[in-house]
Design an enzyme around this catalytic site. Structure first.
Site, PDB file in Angstrom:
ATOM      1  N   ASN A  88     -27.175 -77.521  70.213  1.00  0.00           N
ATOM      2  CA  ASN A  88     -27.648 -78.778  70.800  1.00  0.00           C
ATOM      3  C   ASN A  88     -27.100 -79.973  70.040  1.00  0.00           C
ATOM      4  OD1 ASN A  88     -29.051 -77.022  72.410  1.00  0.00           O
ATOM      5  ND2 ASN A  88     -31.020 -77.342  71.382  1.00  0.00           N
ATOM      6  N   ASP A  90     -28.716 -82.962  70.479  1.00  0.00           N
ATOM      7  CA  ASP A  90     -29.850 -83.887  70.311  1.00  0.00           C
ATOM      8  C   ASP A  90     -30.363 -83.801  68.870  1.00  0.00           C
ATOM      9  OD1 ASP A  90     -31.710 -81.367  71.993  1.00  0.00           O
ATOM     10  OD2 ASP A  90     -32.015 -81.918  69.899  1.00  0.00           O
ATOM     11  N   HIS A 105     -21.887 -77.821  67.475  1.00  0.00           N
ATOM     12  CA  HIS A 105     -21.193 -78.531  68.567  1.00  0.00           C
ATOM     13  C   HIS A 105     -21.299 -80.043  68.433  1.00  0.00           C
ATOM     14  CE1 HIS A 105     -21.534 -74.698  71.250  1.00  0.00           C
ATOM     15  NE2 HIS A 105     -20.584 -74.598  70.357  1.00  0.00           N
ATOM     16  N   CYS A 113     -13.955 -91.195  64.642  1.00  0.00           N
ATOM     17  CA  CYS A 113     -12.818 -92.105  64.894  1.00  0.00           C
ATOM     18  C   CYS A 113     -11.529 -91.297  64.974  1.00  0.00           C
ATOM     19  CB  CYS A 113     -12.691 -93.156  63.783  1.00  0.00           C
ATOM     20  SG  CYS A 113     -11.256 -94.215  64.027  1.00  0.00           S
ATOM     21  N   CYS A 132     -13.695 -99.152  65.075  1.00  0.00           N
ATOM     22  CA  CYS A 132     -14.207 -98.295  63.994  1.00  0.00           C
ATOM     23  C   CYS A 132     -14.558 -99.175  62.802  1.00  0.00           C
ATOM     24  CB  CYS A 132     -13.140 -97.284  63.580  1.00  0.00           C
ATOM     25  SG  CYS A 132     -13.524 -96.424  62.039  1.00  0.00           S
ATOM     26  N   CYS A 135     -11.728 -98.322  59.936  1.00  0.00           N
ATOM     27  CA  CYS A 135     -10.292 -98.642  60.053  1.00  0.00           C
ATOM     28  C   CYS A 135     -10.018 -99.727  61.088  1.00  0.00           C
ATOM     29  CB  CYS A 135      -9.514 -97.369  60.406  1.00  0.00           C
ATOM     30  SG  CYS A 135      -9.783 -96.825  62.099  1.00  0.00           S
ATOM     31  N   SER A 173     -28.233 -69.264  76.931  1.00  0.00           N
ATOM     32  CA  SER A 173     -27.817 -68.339  77.997  1.00  0.00           C
ATOM     33  C   SER A 173     -26.779 -67.338  77.509  1.00  0.00           C
ATOM     34  CB  SER A 173     -27.223 -69.146  79.160  1.00  0.00           C
ATOM     35  OG  SER A 173     -26.154 -69.954  78.682  1.00  0.00           O
ATOM     36  N   LEU A 198     -36.378 -67.910  78.210  1.00  0.00           N
ATOM     37  CA  LEU A 198     -37.160 -67.932  79.459  1.00  0.00           C
ATOM     38  C   LEU A 198     -36.809 -66.725  80.317  1.00  0.00           C
ATOM     39  CD1 LEU A 198     -39.219 -69.965  80.558  1.00  0.00           C
ATOM     40  CD2 LEU A 198     -37.375 -71.049  81.869  1.00  0.00           C
ATOM     41  N   GLU A 199     -35.547 -66.331  80.298  1.00  0.00           N
ATOM     42  CA  GLU A 199     -35.047 -65.173  81.058  1.00  0.00           C
ATOM     43  C   GLU A 199     -34.030 -64.448  80.188  1.00  0.00           C
ATOM     44  OE1 GLU A 199     -33.337 -67.340  84.321  1.00  0.00           O
ATOM     45  OE2 GLU A 199     -32.022 -68.386  82.937  1.00  0.00           O
TER      46      GLU A 199
HETATM   47  C1  BV8 Z   1     -13.604 -72.389  70.627  1.00  0.00           C
HETATM   48  C2  BV8 Z   1     -21.057 -79.884  73.200  1.00  0.00           C
HETATM   49  C3  BV8 Z   1     -11.847 -71.596  69.191  1.00  0.00           C
HETATM   50  C4  BV8 Z   1     -20.779 -80.880  74.272  1.00  0.00           C
HETATM   51  C5  BV8 Z   1     -20.570 -77.626  74.036  1.00  0.00           C
HETATM   52  C6  BV8 Z   1     -14.287 -65.936  74.398  1.00  0.00           C
HETATM   53  C7  BV8 Z   1     -14.500 -65.509  75.680  1.00  0.00           C
HETATM   54  C8  BV8 Z   1     -14.475 -66.447  76.741  1.00  0.00           C
HETATM   55  C9  BV8 Z   1     -14.261 -67.815  76.513  1.00  0.00           C
HETATM   56  C10 BV8 Z   1     -14.055 -68.237  75.242  1.00  0.00           C
HETATM   57  C11 BV8 Z   1     -14.054 -67.305  74.188  1.00  0.00           C
HETATM   58  N1  BV8 Z   1     -13.823 -67.989  73.064  1.00  0.00           N
HETATM   59  C12 BV8 Z   1     -13.671 -69.326  73.358  1.00  0.00           C
HETATM   60  C13 BV8 Z   1     -13.808 -69.497  74.683  1.00  0.00           C
HETATM   61  C14 BV8 Z   1     -13.721 -70.772  75.391  1.00  0.00           C
HETATM   62  C15 BV8 Z   1     -15.026 -71.577  75.348  1.00  0.00           C
HETATM   63  C16 BV8 Z   1     -16.118 -70.819  76.060  1.00  0.00           C
HETATM   64  O1  BV8 Z   1     -16.950 -70.181  75.456  1.00  0.00           O
HETATM   65  N2  BV8 Z   1     -16.088 -70.956  77.394  1.00  0.00           N
HETATM   66  C17 BV8 Z   1     -17.184 -70.338  78.193  1.00  0.00           C
HETATM   67  C18 BV8 Z   1     -17.616 -71.329  79.250  1.00  0.00           C
HETATM   68  C19 BV8 Z   1     -16.730 -69.056  78.796  1.00  0.00           C
HETATM   69  N3  BV8 Z   1     -15.456 -71.890  73.984  1.00  0.00           N
HETATM   70  C20 BV8 Z   1     -14.890 -72.972  73.363  1.00  0.00           C
HETATM   71  O2  BV8 Z   1     -14.028 -73.669  73.858  1.00  0.00           O
HETATM   72  C21 BV8 Z   1     -15.416 -73.280  71.963  1.00  0.00           C
HETATM   73  N4  BV8 Z   1     -14.321 -73.458  71.045  1.00  0.00           N
HETATM   74  O3  BV8 Z   1     -13.816 -71.262  71.016  1.00  0.00           O
HETATM   75  O4  BV8 Z   1     -12.642 -72.713  69.684  1.00  0.00           O
HETATM   76  C22 BV8 Z   1     -12.529 -71.069  67.939  1.00  0.00           C
HETATM   77  C23 BV8 Z   1     -13.544 -70.101  68.008  1.00  0.00           C
HETATM   78  C24 BV8 Z   1     -14.105 -69.591  66.821  1.00  0.00           C
HETATM   79  C25 BV8 Z   1     -13.734 -70.056  65.604  1.00  0.00           C
HETATM   80  C26 BV8 Z   1     -12.742 -71.042  65.563  1.00  0.00           C
HETATM   81  C27 BV8 Z   1     -12.148 -71.549  66.752  1.00  0.00           C
HETATM   82  C28 BV8 Z   1     -16.195 -74.610  71.934  1.00  0.00           C
HETATM   83  C29 BV8 Z   1     -17.357 -74.558  72.842  1.00  0.00           C
HETATM   84  C30 BV8 Z   1     -18.249 -75.794  72.617  1.00  0.00           C
HETATM   85  C31 BV8 Z   1     -18.293 -76.673  73.858  1.00  0.00           C
HETATM   86  N5  BV8 Z   1     -19.300 -77.736  73.687  1.00  0.00           N
HETATM   87  N6  BV8 Z   1     -21.490 -78.624  73.790  1.00  0.00           N
HETATM   88  C32 BV8 Z   1     -22.005 -81.231  75.065  1.00  0.00           C
HETATM   89  O5  BV8 Z   1     -23.102 -80.750  74.753  1.00  0.00           O
HETATM   90  O6  BV8 Z   1     -21.840 -82.040  75.978  1.00  0.00           O
HETATM   91  S1  BV8 Z   1     -21.090 -76.164  74.790  1.00  0.00           S
HETATM   92  C33 BV8 Z   1     -22.654 -76.534  75.488  1.00  0.00           C
HETATM   93  O7  BV8 Z   1     -22.804 -75.586  76.514  1.00  0.00           O
HETATM   94  C34 BV8 Z   1     -23.840 -76.345  74.574  1.00  0.00           C
HETATM   95  O8  BV8 Z   1     -23.613 -76.823  73.279  1.00  0.00           O
HETATM   96  C35 BV8 Z   1     -24.042 -74.830  74.621  1.00  0.00           C
HETATM   97  O9  BV8 Z   1     -23.192 -74.187  73.703  1.00  0.00           O
HETATM   98  C36 BV8 Z   1     -23.595 -74.512  76.032  1.00  0.00           C
HETATM   99  C37 BV8 Z   1     -24.793 -74.449  76.940  1.00  0.00           C
HETATM  100  O10 BV8 Z   1     -25.409 -73.266  76.685  1.00  0.00           O
HETATM  101  P1  BV8 Z   1     -26.997 -73.211  76.365  1.00  0.00           P
HETATM  102  O11 BV8 Z   1     -27.325 -74.143  75.243  1.00  0.00           O
HETATM  103  O12 BV8 Z   1     -27.302 -71.796  76.233  1.00  0.00           O
HETATM  104  O13 BV8 Z   1     -27.673 -73.861  77.681  1.00  0.00           O
HETATM  105  P2  BV8 Z   1     -27.778 -73.213  79.149  1.00  0.00           P
HETATM  106  O14 BV8 Z   1     -28.251 -74.282  80.039  1.00  0.00           O
HETATM  107  O15 BV8 Z   1     -26.533 -72.464  79.474  1.00  0.00           O
HETATM  108  O16 BV8 Z   1     -28.925 -72.099  78.994  1.00  0.00           O
HETATM  109  C38 BV8 Z   1     -30.221 -72.492  78.666  1.00  0.00           C
HETATM  110  C39 BV8 Z   1     -30.986 -71.195  78.421  1.00  0.00           C
HETATM  111  O17 BV8 Z   1     -32.298 -71.542  78.014  1.00  0.00           O
HETATM  112  C40 BV8 Z   1     -31.098 -70.331  79.687  1.00  0.00           C
HETATM  113  O18 BV8 Z   1     -30.875 -68.977  79.330  1.00  0.00           O
HETATM  114  C41 BV8 Z   1     -32.553 -70.546  80.130  1.00  0.00           C
HETATM  115  O19 BV8 Z   1     -33.110 -69.374  80.659  1.00  0.00           O
HETATM  116  C42 BV8 Z   1     -33.243 -70.856  78.806  1.00  0.00           C
HETATM  117  N7  BV8 Z   1     -34.394 -71.754  78.942  1.00  0.00           N
HETATM  118  C43 BV8 Z   1     -34.559 -72.796  79.798  1.00  0.00           C
HETATM  119  N8  BV8 Z   1     -35.763 -73.391  79.569  1.00  0.00           N
HETATM  120  C44 BV8 Z   1     -36.351 -72.703  78.529  1.00  0.00           C
HETATM  121  C45 BV8 Z   1     -35.462 -71.669  78.123  1.00  0.00           C
HETATM  122  N9  BV8 Z   1     -35.737 -70.809  77.123  1.00  0.00           N
HETATM  123  C46 BV8 Z   1     -36.960 -70.969  76.502  1.00  0.00           C
HETATM  124  N10 BV8 Z   1     -37.846 -71.948  76.833  1.00  0.00           N
HETATM  125  C47 BV8 Z   1     -37.600 -72.822  77.830  1.00  0.00           C
HETATM  126  N11 BV8 Z   1     -38.495 -73.757  78.149  1.00  0.00           N
END
Ligand code: BV8
Length: 235
Positions: A88, A90, A105, A113, A132, A135, A173, A198-199
């Site tokens: 997150n 936030d 993240h 910058c 910035c 700079c 998720s 949640l799921e």
């Molecule tokens: C990278 C910041 C190299 C911006 C974010 C391997 C396989 C496939 C793809 C990849 C792979 N490796 C890399 C990739 C590519 C990519 C990726 O994963 N793509 C996905 C879509 C397939 N990853 C990247 O590009 C990453 N970088 O890999 O660099 C590297 C790797 C390792 C070491 C060095 C270099 C960078 C990814 C970061 C992107 N930025 N956020 C912004 O926030 O605007 S990602 C963003 O989306 C969030 O930060 C979070 O990570 C993701 C959202 O997921 P969740 O937080 O889980 O939220 P979501 O809504 O999906 O789910 C909510 C869950 O909560 C649900 O399950 C729901 O049931 C539950 N819930 C809801 N309410 C409740 C609840 N649970 C409990 N109580 C409740 N009340």
């Protein structure tokens, strides 16, 4: 006991912060690649700035919930045996009192910058392309990790995962990597693994145990249970 907790958008859902994949989720109206990739920023910075300016402004309208507070309490008792890794951007974990927090993240309340590489606390908007403070060039971008970019503090995170005795994933998720692979790393090094969501998440099969329900209920109950089990350890 060395504990590593990973949180996602679900831990802030009950505070009123939209998650990503829910019906009216954050990405709704925006394709991920239109707002959370470096290419999108190069192509349409104003759209990206508006997206993050809106989320930054919305922070003043939300408060930590019982899940955030329970994790801060657990950290108080475990001290350096505890690490909170969050996807997150936030600031609700910190506002609940958490200190040992890694924002893998990035953070909404931080600017990066592109001119001098400085990261700095940032409250207001960036749409106006403010200079910035260090700079002077107007190359400030949201200090968040976009798709295709390398997450922050991966060394510290991977080290904690190899030493963890308990790995707990809350409100995620399990779709985005490398975070979605942490359960595997922790388990490979002998940790017990628990999911509170949640799921069932995409990675539910990799956990020893998975409990479904709202974080605001599940997390305080789990913290109570853990502290009772660790009982005397905290006198
Ligand atoms: C990278 C910041 C190299 C911006 C974010 C391997 C396989 C496939 C793809 C990849 C792979 N490796 C890399 C990739 C590519 C990519 C990726 O994963 N793509 C996905 C879509 C397939 N990853 C990247 O590009 C990453 N970088 O890999 O660099 C590297 C790797 C390792 C070491 C060095 C270099 C960078 C990814 C970061 C992107 N930025 N956020 C912004 O926030 O605007 S990602 C963003 O989306 C969030 O930060 C979070 O990570 C993701 C959202 O997921 P969740 O937080 O889980 O939220 P979501 O809504 O999906 O789910 C909510 C869950 O909560 C649900 O399950 C729901 O049931 C539950 N819930 C809801 N309410 C409740 C609840 N649970 C409990 N109580 C409740 N009340």
């Amino acid at each position: 006991m060395r504990v590593v907790v990973l949180t996602g958008a679900g831990v802030s859902a009950e505070s009123g912060v939209p998650t990503f994949r829910d019906a009216d989720g954050l990405w709704e109206g925006h394709r991920v690649e239109d707002v959370a990739t470096p290419e999108a920023y190069d192509y349409q910075p104003s759209v990206v700035h508006r997206f993050y300016d809106a989320r930054r402004a919305a922070l003043s309208g939300v408060e930590p919930n019982p899940a955030h507070r329970a994790l801060a309490r657990l950290e108080d008792l475990l001290g350096d045996d505890f690490l909170l890794v969050t996807q997150n951007i936030d600031d609700l974990h910190e506002r609940a009192g958490s200190a040992r927090v890694v924002h893998m993240h990035g953070e909404l309340l931080s600017a990066l910058c592109r001119g001098c590489g400085q990261r700095m606390p940032w409250e207001g908007e960036m749409s106006g392309h403010p200079p910035c403070p260090r700079c002077g060039v107007s190359e400030l971008r949201p200090d968040v990790v976009w798709f295709g970019e390398i997450p922050y503090d991966m060394d510290r995170i991977l080290e904690a995962l190899t030493e963890a005795e308990l790995f707990v994933s809350i409100g995620t998720s399990g779709v985005v990597y490398p975070a979605a692979g942490f359960v595997h790393q922790a388990r490979m090094h002998g940790a017990r693994t628990l999911e509170l969501n949640l799921e069932p998440s995409e990675g539910v099969s990799m956990f020893h145990e998975s409990r479904q329900g709202p974080a605001g209920t599940l997390v305080p109950a789990w913290v109570e249970e853990l502290l009772a089990r660790l009982g005397g350890a905290f006198g």
